[in-house]
Design a protein around this motif. Structure first.
Motif, PDB file in Angstrom:
ATOM      1  N   ALA A  24     -88.200  20.022-147.140  1.00  0.00           N
ATOM      2  CA  ALA A  24     -89.330  19.883-148.062  1.00  0.00           C
ATOM      3  C   ALA A  24     -90.328  18.826-147.640  1.00  0.00           C
ATOM      4  N   MET A  25     -90.203  18.307-146.408  1.00  0.00           N
ATOM      5  CA  MET A  25     -90.999  17.135-146.079  1.00  0.00           C
ATOM      6  C   MET A  25     -91.500  17.223-144.659  1.00  0.00           C
ATOM      7  N   HIS A 536     -82.765  16.912-151.539  1.00  0.00           N
ATOM      8  CA  HIS A 536     -84.057  17.401-151.052  1.00  0.00           C
ATOM      9  C   HIS A 536     -84.602  16.494-149.950  1.00  0.00           C
ATOM     10  N   ASN A 537     -85.528  17.068-149.172  1.00  0.00           N
ATOM     11  CA  ASN A 537     -86.302  16.313-148.178  1.00  0.00           C
ATOM     12  C   ASN A 537     -85.486  15.820-146.990  1.00  0.00           C
ATOM     13  N   THR A 550     -85.815   9.665-146.260  1.00  0.00           N
ATOM     14  CA  THR A 550     -86.638  10.638-146.991  1.00  0.00           C
ATOM     15  C   THR A 550     -85.873  11.359-148.092  1.00  0.00           C
TER      16      THR A 550
END
Length: 554
Positions: A24-25, A536-537, A550
């Motif tokens: 996601a990043m 996430h990320n 992150t």
């Protein structure tokens, strides 16, 4: 941004992977902004214990994983790719002859002990590595020794002419690294975790170079075990060996994007099934290198299985020192003919793994179809053994335990399959199992006690020398051979700085290696990392060097 001349000289990089890999990043080190982070804890299941926390003394992923969260390097690699970007340096320029590299350093950076990062600190670190001697020097041969080839005073296994010459602090934020010769591994090699920059004050305060040796074992000082001090997004808090947990805390004074979790805990769980069970129980948030057989069940249980591109080599090492019969190339070729690499890739490694003909992944310049191939042929193996007078060959085959590596998710199973193939052509195999950080690496790489062994390598950057040069660029106890032609070919390839010349030179070296068979290339495979759905990320990378600052939960 890289100067144009550097861009022209730099090797072809594997790029364009970020879109397929990013969860996601998509930030890179040179574009980090400010940030905060909730008071959360990310718990990661580590496959093994670290040797210590001083990057220069380490050579394995489980030691590097926590170090990467605490330390920065001059340059690094864009998340999800092998593309070079700035880290502690914002720009870097070579001299016309490639013998000097000038780094413009990032300003406003502090070490975890509050002391300033500057050019003097860079030079202190480079001079520290170069001037090491005794046990300290012997303990850093894998990375520093391969890249810089020698020390101010060579001892033991260090016999080469040093690449490093000196470091100059032109001003607070300009450091010049002077070399005795140009080396094609740069600038990418400046991003090696081993070359992380430590606080000079902490190195001196905690006697960082006081390494002692007893036989093949090393004992490390307080800096390496209790006080690692870098500039990274997390700081060291503790290592509880009884409960097998490493605890890092967010560095609120970090120069870039602040870690999103207040704590990062590595829980050491050597057994893969135990890691899977703890993920299901919620006591960890993720772990690396899940068994390929578990991918579907992990997904069905609501986890994310993130697949990296294949960027590694698994090989069967052959040590010619102890068994005279292994000095006969016909015997070494027979061993390769005996192994069913396709079945090994299909049955013991992740989907997408492929049988190898050489010691480079097929996406690295230098890979060539011109190598001499020894595809699975048991009859040919038997004939060669007979011709060499080795039909009664007996080998001691060392296999590691208590470890999961990107190139070998289950070394005991892989070793068993290879042993069965060797036995099928009449080779008697004595399997010797040892813990990865409990004797195996020392016995294999330093003492050379084995006849055959399992090992591998995940590339640190997109350069053929980081593979074949690391394996066969000089005499090593692991293989016990001396081949001046191969050493010369690899040295010549490493001296090339243009992509075309480097590619051609490494192709020629790969052909020579395939004819000599110093070891058997087995497979390359795409390892995975698994995390719960509320993580996430996290950006998986082909270099398996994920940074966790992150990561968010929720």
């Amino acid at each position: 941004m890289l100067p144009q001349r550097v861009a022209r000289l730099r090797r072809l990089a594997l790029i364009g992977l970020t879109g397929a890999l990013a969860v996601a990043m998509s930030a890179c080190a040179s574009e980090r902004g400010s940030g905060g982070g909730a008071d959360q804890t990310f718990v990661f299941g580590a496959a093994g214990a670290p040797k210590n926390f001083d990057p220069i003394f380490n050579d394995d992923g489980e030691s590097f994983r926590p170090a990467r969260q605490m330390f920065d390097t001059l340059v690094t690699y864009k998340p999800g790719t092998t593309e070079l970007v700035g880290d502690l340096a914002t720009a870097w320029t070579p001299s016309a002859d490639g013998k000097a590299w000038t780094f413009t350093l990032r300003q406003g950076v502090k070490f975890h002990d509050g002391t300033p990062f500057n050019a003097a600190a860079v030079c202190f670190n480079f001079d520290r590595w170069y001037n090491m001697k005794g046990a300290a020097a012997q303990s850093q041969m894998i990375y520093y020794g391969d890249v810089f080839e020698g020390f101010a005073k060579n001892e033991g296994d260090a016999t080469g002419s040093p690449v490093y010459k000196s470091c100059e602090a032109k001003d607070d934020f300009t450091a010049v690294i002077n070399l005795n010769k140009a080396k094609g591994a740069f600038p990418d090699a400046f991003g090696l975790t081993s070359l992380s920059i430590s606080s000079p004050d902490a190195l001196k305060k905690y006697d960082a170079d006081n390494v002692t040796q007893s036989g093949d074992s090393f004992t490390y000082p307080a800096y390496a075990n209790e006080h690692p001090t870098g500039t990274g997004p997390y700081k060291f808090e503790s290592y509880d060996k009884t409960n097998k947990t490493i605890t890092l805390v967010r560095n609120d004074d970090y120069w870039g994007e602040k870690a999103k979790t207040a704590k990062l805990i590595f829980k050491i769980i050597e057994d893969e099934n135990a890691r899977k069970q703890e993920l299901a129980a919620g006591t960890i948030d993720g772990y690396d290198f899940p068994s390929p057989a578990d991918y579907n069940s992990l997904k069905d249980a609501g986890n994310q299985v993130l697949i990296r591109p294949a960027f590694n080599i698994l090989y069967l090492g052959i040590n010619q020192k102890n068994n005279p019969k292994l000095q006969d190339v016909r015997v070494r070729k027979a061993i390769e003919y005996a192994i069913n690499k396709d079945q090994l890739a299909k049955n013991k490694l992740p989907s997408g793994a492929y049988a190898q003909t050489q010691f480079l992944p097929n996406n690295v310049p230098g890979y060539t179809d011109s190598v001499e191939k020894h595809s699975y042929d048991p009859n040919q193996a038997k004939q060669l053994l007979q011709q060499a007078g080795a039909s009664d060959l007996t080998v001691n085959f060392y296999v590691p335990t208590e470890v999961t590596r990107p190139y070998m998710p289950n070394p005991v199973d892989i070793g068993g399959a290879i042993a069965d193939d060797l036995k099928a052509v009449g080779i008697k195999v004595n399997i010797v199992q040892e813990p990865w950080n409990g004797g195996y690496k020392d016995d294999v790489q330093k003492a050379g006690k084995q006849d055959l062994h399992l090992l591998g390598w995940t590339g640190d950057y997109a350069d053929a020398g980081n593979f074949v040069g690391t394996f066969f660029g000089r005499q090593k106890a692991e293989f016990g051979f001396d081949n001046a032609q191969i050493f010369s070919a690899l040295s010549n390839a490493d001296a090339q700085v243009t992509p075309d010349a480097k590619k051609s030179a490494y192709e020629q070296a790969s052909v020579l290696i395939s004819q000599y068979v110093p070891a058997v290339p087995l497979t390359s495979s795409p390892p995975a990392i698994v995390v719960k759905n509320n993580i996430h990320n996290l950006i998986p990378t082909p270099l398996t060097d994920e940074r966790f600052y992150t990561v968010t939960k929720g």
